[in-house]
Motif scaffolding. Structure first.
Motif, PDB file in Angstrom:
ATOM      1  N   TRP A   1       0.840  -1.203   0.000  1.00 19.39           N
ATOM      2  CA  TRP A   1       0.000   0.000   0.000  1.00 19.39           C
ATOM      3  C   TRP A   1       0.865   1.239   0.000  1.00 19.39           C
TER       4      TRP A   1
ATOM      5  N   THR B   1       1.638   3.676   1.864  1.00 18.86           N
ATOM      6  CA  THR B   1       2.558   4.015   2.956  1.00 18.86           C
ATOM      7  C   THR B   1       3.896   3.302   2.769  1.00 18.86           C
TER       8      THR B   1
ATOM      9  N   VAL C   1      -0.774   6.493  11.015  1.00 16.65           N
ATOM     10  CA  VAL C   1      -1.356   6.727   9.694  1.00 16.65           C
ATOM     11  C   VAL C   1      -2.453   5.712   9.389  1.00 16.65           C
ATOM     12  N   GLY C   2      -3.421   6.126   8.598  1.00 13.37           N
ATOM     13  CA  GLY C   2      -4.396   5.188   8.055  1.00 13.37           C
ATOM     14  C   GLY C   2      -5.817   5.482   8.444  1.00 13.37           C
ATOM     15  N   GLU C   3      -6.001   6.006   9.627  1.00  9.38           N
ATOM     16  CA  GLU C   3      -7.346   6.340  10.091  1.00  9.38           C
ATOM     17  C   GLU C   3      -7.188   7.300  11.259  1.00  9.38           C
ATOM     18  N   PRO C   4      -8.283   7.915  11.676  1.00 10.87           N
ATOM     19  CA  PRO C   4      -8.161   8.799  12.827  1.00 10.87           C
ATOM     20  C   PRO C   4      -7.703   7.995  14.048  1.00 10.87           C
TER      21      PRO C   4
ATOM     22  N   ASP D   1       0.786  12.436  13.708  1.00 14.07           N
ATOM     23  CA  ASP D   1      -0.442  11.843  13.180  1.00 14.07           C
ATOM     24  C   ASP D   1      -0.533  12.353  11.745  1.00 14.07           C
ATOM     25  N   THR D   2      -0.202  11.490  10.796  1.00 14.85           N
ATOM     26  CA  THR D   2       0.012  11.936   9.416  1.00 14.85           C
ATOM     27  C   THR D   2      -1.215  11.643   8.568  1.00 14.85           C
ATOM     28  N   TRP D   3      -1.866  12.678   8.104  1.00 16.38           N
ATOM     29  CA  TRP D   3      -3.021  12.469   7.229  1.00 16.38           C
ATOM     30  C   TRP D   3      -2.598  12.580   5.759  1.00 16.38           C
ATOM     31  N   TRP D   4      -2.966  11.585   4.995  1.00 14.66           N
ATOM     32  CA  TRP D   4      -2.729  11.611   3.550  1.00 14.66           C
ATOM     33  C   TRP D   4      -3.443  10.436   2.920  1.00 14.66           C
ATOM     34  N   GLN D   5      -3.288  10.249   1.616  1.00 16.32           N
ATOM     35  CA  GLN D   5      -4.050   9.241   0.867  1.00 16.32           C
ATOM     36  C   GLN D   5      -3.182   8.622  -0.228  1.00 16.32           C
ATOM     37  N   THR D   6      -3.616   7.480  -0.723  1.00 16.00           N
ATOM     38  CA  THR D   6      -2.956   6.884  -1.889  1.00 16.00           C
ATOM     39  C   THR D   6      -2.857   7.933  -2.994  1.00 16.00           C
TER      40      THR D   6
ATOM     41  N   ASP E   1     -12.785  13.221   2.682  1.00 13.20           N
ATOM     42  CA  ASP E   1     -12.769  13.245   4.144  1.00 13.20           C
ATOM     43  C   ASP E   1     -13.397  14.521   4.668  1.00 13.20           C
TER      44      ASP E   1
ATOM     45  N   ILE F   1      -8.980  15.351  11.427  1.00  7.70           N
ATOM     46  CA  ILE F   1      -9.708  14.617  10.396  1.00  7.70           C
ATOM     47  C   ILE F   1     -10.807  13.808  11.071  1.00  7.70           C
TER      48      ILE F   1
ATOM     49  N   ARG G   1     -14.313   9.666   6.679  1.00  8.90           N
ATOM     50  CA  ARG G   1     -14.904   9.799   5.358  1.00  8.90           C
ATOM     51  C   ARG G   1     -16.261  10.470   5.469  1.00  8.90           C
TER      52      ARG G   1
ATOM     53  N   LYS H   1      -8.719  -0.009   7.880  1.00  7.08           N
ATOM     54  CA  LYS H   1      -9.987   0.655   7.641  1.00  7.08           C
ATOM     55  C   LYS H   1     -11.110  -0.372   7.713  1.00  7.08           C
TER      56      LYS H   1
END
Ligand code: 7RM
Length: 636
Positions: free
Chosen positions: A295, A297, A372-375, A397-402, A487, A499, A502, A598
């Motif tokens: 994935w 990350t 990472v991955g969810e709240p 706490d790193t927020w990001w997406q594919t 999000d 965050i 979704r 998730k």
């Protein structure tokens, strides 16, 4: 050079302002000074979110592996690039130097070439977390082939769908994969998948588990002897900045997976810059991200980000529970890990186990913790902070997406202070905005809205493989001239982002829009609750009623049954209001999850609504066995 390292809050403010006030100048200088280019660009950025069309560093030429490998050979040839920690702690770990990695990548690249792989061809990589996985990713990049890594826990159907979507002709796999005390027969899964992929001409097999496999004549090859015979030199393929580097599939909430396409130059700049700063990586540090390379990350923060910075990156083959739930902490101690990056789901799982499994290990090497991955809920955050970080390691706490390719919103150790449950502030060059339901930007703080990004950043995905229309519809059609993340986010009175999850995870009960995340947060505050997931079921009067799936910390407490349900509803009433009370609660021993933690709500929704004939593909779950248990409990 100066803007590459962010060391103080003053640096952050100054560099951030530069990056949004003069983005082209900013990215021009950063890219020019910190990477090796074969040819300089003609323009820094061309963009139009309406089409959408995004091109960074147009006219430039480069190869990302020259930046990951060749350029470190001058000063860091004998530095460890990858530490491989095998599934079984009794097996020896392996330290691969930059020089050795360089040669192994070149050999692999030459093997791929010998099988006819050319620039632009797609190569499917279906391998466990062994060095050959990172090596084949880099080998593809070296010769300009587009890698498509498929997580080696996916089923034959999931695999063949992905192979066919981007028309891969070559597959790299292994005989099997070690996961805890189990062996997964990967080659068998590939054999099944390939019945639906007639275009695949070669399968290259790494022997890992020594399980018996079938080799299809003229198609399947054991890779070892090919690698041994191959030359350890392989020139780079010179790539244009916008040539695709890889495709990576991400599942939408429904339907067919989306093959996100990432570029060569922009992705390189984004993954390198974020890695260096968000983890505050220093030259002698040992960095470990527990994700799988299957994935995003793993792509950005096991392979590319670390190697672009000449870092030492640890790859772990196994699972957190084998031989016991102290395995992660044992590895931290053994390799003196300095930066540790994992997912909230792992933290919550490990927090359920005896604290002795943590405390018997020396974790004093740790400097930075990541999530990472969810709240990450407050309780998990605190457990992580106290027990793993010993109150002295900043948590990012790193927020990001594919889709975003690299971290977008995060605190930065000793630069931007962390705050539990908050991703905090945008990274350099990132311009997040909150939008209301009418499509207007929310300008004030202490407000919640849909999270959009209003300006391009270098590592953003450029399209969906073979479906630019879907790319446009999914990300650029909800809000005018903005990238929509899907999000929701709250922004506090200091401008910090939290965050909330979704935005499609919203249930309307008696006309009230209820987000599932805050209800779940309330439930999770109960000291017996481990995790929860709320879904809606149709209700004659209320429109929808709330159905909660809850896992408990100790199985025995399930006997508390009715009184526990009451307590949980009291908590919800107190935190959110009686409107959010659950009409039905089911205690289950686990929730169906994807690899990145998730919760697959689609499945829970269908079970609660008695639509079990049509659950869709459940094979991409981390724990597919849980589905039967939940079905039998709910529909007893
Ligand atoms: C990196 C990754 C993306 C989605 C994203 C969010 C959720 C990820 C956080 C988070 C709250 C975080 N890529 N998400 N990180 N939510 N806080 N720090 O996970 O494509 O697999 O998922 O994950 O909903 O849109 S992903």
């Amino acid at each position: 050079m100066s803007n590459y390292n962010i060391n103080s809050s003053e640096d952050y403010k100054r560099i951030y302002d530069e990056s949004v006030n003069h983005p082209e100048k900013f990215w021009n200088d950063l890219a020019k000074d910190n990477f090796k280019w074969q040819k300089h660009w003609d323009s820094v950025l061309n963009w139009d979110f309406k089409k959408p069309e995004i091109r960074w560093f147009e006219g430039a030429q480069l190869n990302i592996t020259e930046n990951c490998l060749d350029r470190h050979l001058i000063n860091k040839a004998q530095k460890t690039a990858i530490i491989f920690e095998p599934n079984n702690p009794k097996e020896k770990s392996e330290h691969i130097t930059y020089e050795s990695l360089f040669h192994r990548v070149n050999k692999m690249a030459n093997v791929l070439k010998s099988k006819g792989v050319k620039k632009g061809d797609r190569v499917c990589i279906y391998l466990p977390m062994i060095p050959e996985l990172a090596i084949s990713v880099l080998a593809c990049a070296r010769i300009g082939a587009v890698h498509s890594v498929v997580f080696a826990g996916f089923s034959a159907i999931a695999l063949s769908t992905r192979i066919n979507d981007c028309n891969c002709k070559i597959v790299l796999t292994s005989d099997g994969s070690f996961r805890g005390n189990k062996i997964l027969d990967l080659k068998k899964i590939v054999d099944t998948a390939l019945k639906d992929c007639p275009q695949v001409s070669s399968v290259l097999v790494v022997e890992r588990t020594k399980t018996k496999i079938h080799l299809e004549k003229g198609r399947d090859y054991l890779i070892e002897s090919l690698l041994n015979e191959a030359s350890q030199d392989c020139p780079i393929e010179v790539m244009d900045s916008e040539d695709p580097l890889f495709v990576l599939y991400t599942s939408g909430s429904t339907g067919k997976p989306k093959g996100m396409v990432h570029s060569s130059a922009g992705y390189m700049v984004g993954s390198a810059y974020t890695f260096k700063n968000i983890f505050q990586y220093k030259d002698e540090d040992i960095y470990w991200c527990t994700a799988d390379i299957g994935w995003i990350t793993g792509h950005s923060y096991i392979v590319y980000g670390p190697l672009l910075n000449g870092a030492t990156t640890l790859m772990f083959e196994g699972v957190p529970s084998y031989p016991d739930y102290g395995r992660f902490w044992e590895i931290v101690e053994k390799h003196k890990v300095n930066q540790f990056y994992t997912a909230p789901t792992a933290i919550r799982t490990l927090a359920k186990e005896s604290i002795d499994l943590v405390n018997k290990h020396d974790l004093s090497s740790l400097k930075v913790l990541g999530s990472v991955g969810e709240p990450i809920n407050e309780e998990a955050w605190k457990w992580y902070n106290i027990n793993i970080g010993k109150n002295k390691c900043p948590i990012v706490d790193t927020w990001w997406q594919t889709e975003t390719g690299s971290i977008m919103i995060s605190s930065i150790p000793n630069v931007i202070e962390s705050k539990p449950t908050y991703a905090t502030l945008p990274f350099i060059g990132i311009q997040p905005v909150l939008m209301d339901e009418n499509g207007n930007e929310i300008l004030e703080n202490d407000a919640e809205g849909r999270l959009c990004i209003k300006y391009p950043w270098p590592s953003m995905a450029r399209t969906i493989w073979g479906d630019h229309k879907r790319y446009k519809e999914t990300y650029f059609s909800s809000f005018d001239n903005k990238y929509f993340t899907g999000d929701g986010s709250y922004r506090d009175n200091k401008g910090l982002f939290r965050i909330t999850g979704r935005v499609d995870d919203v249930i309307i009960v008696s006309g009230h829009n209820l987000g599932t995340a805050p209800i779940e947060d309330a439930i999770n505050e109960h000291n017996l609750v481990a995790e929860s997931a709320i879904i809606g079921v149709p209700h004659d009067i209320k429109g929808n009623s709330l159905f909660g799936y809850i896992t408990l910390k100790e199985a025995s407490s399930a006997s508390l049954g009715e009184s526990l349900k009451k307590e949980i509803n009291q908590l919800i009433s107190k935190q959110i209001g009686p409107i959010a009370k659950l009409d039905h609660i089911e205690f289950v021993s686990g929730l169906p999850k994807t690899r990145s933690g998730k919760i697959m709500r689609r499945i829970l929704r269908k079970i609660a609504n008695n639509e079990i004939d049509n659950l869709g593909d459940t094979s991409t779950l981390l724990n597919p066995e849980i589905v039967d248990e939940i079905i039998s409990k709910v529909l007893h």
